[in-house]
Scaffold this motif. Structure first.
Motif, short mmCIF file in Angstrom:
data_model
loop_
_atom_site.label_atom_id
_atom_site.label_comp_id
_atom_site.label_asym_id
_atom_site.label_seq_id
_atom_site.Cartn_x
_atom_site.Cartn_y
_atom_site.Cartn_z
N ALA A 60 0.79 -1.49 0.07
CA ALA A 60 -0.01 -0.07 0.13
C ALA A 60 0.98 1.25 0.02
N ASP A 61 0.26 2.43 -0.70
CA ASP A 61 1.28 3.51 -0.63
C ASP A 61 0.86 4.45 0.37
N TYR A 62 -0.45 4.46 0.92
CA TYR A 62 -0.62 5.23 2.32
C TYR A 62 -1.22 4.16 3.08
N ILE A 63 -0.80 4.33 4.36
CA ILE A 63 -1.36 3.29 5.33
C ILE A 63 -1.94 4.14 6.63
N GLY A 64 -3.14 3.81 6.98
CA GLY A 64 -3.64 4.32 8.41
C GLY A 64 -2.58 3.84 9.56
N PHE A 65 -2.98 2.60 9.70
CA PHE A 65 -2.31 1.98 10.76
C PHE A 65 -1.62 0.47 10.47
N ASP A 66 -0.34 0.10 10.77
CA ASP A 66 -0.22 -1.32 10.80
C ASP A 66 -0.50 -2.24 12.05
N ILE A 67 -1.21 -3.06 11.87
CA ILE A 67 -1.86 -3.92 12.96
C ILE A 67 -1.28 -5.28 12.85
N PRO A 68 -1.33 -6.10 14.04
CA PRO A 68 -0.92 -7.43 13.87
C PRO A 68 -1.90 -8.38 13.43
N CYS A 69 -1.83 -9.52 13.67
CA CYS A 69 -2.50 -10.78 13.14
C CYS A 69 -4.21 -10.80 13.28
#
Ligand code: IMP
Ligand code: MG
Length: 175
Positions: A141-150
């Protein structure tokens, strides 16, 4: 009818989400300044994110909607089907896809292949959430709000068996 009461814990508050979405709107506006991108909302999950995001975009845009369904078996995505396609003409236009979450990446990979047949000038991805650990195909993704785990998340448009989309916050289902 009695409502199912799944256990969940809040991961992101409404305030945290809104702050980040505002920031993303600013970044996207600056990146596309002088252009008029076609912004595609991936139904249903991205509706909240999309509606909030475009309020913070201060350049002219066109909006459109697409809906894909995948016959899921548990958490594994299966066969993909385009239920509703965009109607906008995107040949030689800059396209920004707005998605709720990138998990295996199969949904977006399938959709992007379809979009490419319409010969847009560019295709970028803006996702509210990114679960990078679960990626199975090469999608970034070029723009990401939040990275989250599984874990499995709900709220802010995301559902568990069509429930909980209306929550203004993001929560994780606790088994
Ligand atoms: P992918 O094709 O595996 O990347 O799956 C992406 C789609 O699966 C998203 O657009 C969501 O609709 C759904 N999805 C994946 N993870 C979650 C989750 O944790 N909560 C709710 N929906 C999810
Ligand atoms: Mg979705």
């Amino acid at each position: 009818m009695e409502r199912a009461k799944d256990n969940y814990k809040i991961l992101l508050t409404e305030k945290q989400i809104q702050k980040r979405v505002k920031r993303l709107g600013k970044i996207i506006s600056d990146d596309y300044r002088g252009k008029e991108p076609v912004i595609i909302c991936m139904l249903k999950g991205a509706v909240y994110f999309f509606a909030d995001l475009i309020k913070h975009i201060d350049i002219p845009v066109m909006i459109d909607f697409a809906r894909l369904s995948s016959y899921r078996n548990g958490t594994t995505s299966g066969k993909m089907e385009l239920i509703a396609d965009i109607t906008a003409e995107i040949e030689n236009r800059d396209v920004l896809i707005v998605e709720d979450i990138v998990d295996s990446g199969k949904t977006l990979s399938y959709f992007i292949d379809l979009l490419k047949e319409k010969k847009p000038a560019s295709i970028k991805i803006c996702t509210f959430l990114d679960k990078k650990e679960r990626r199975e195909v090469d999608i970034t993704a070029d723009y990401i709000g939040f990275d989250i785990p599984c874990g499995f998340v709900i709220g802010y448009g995301l559902d568990y068996a069509e429930r909980y989309r209306e929550f203004p916050f993001l929560a994780e289902i606790i088994q």
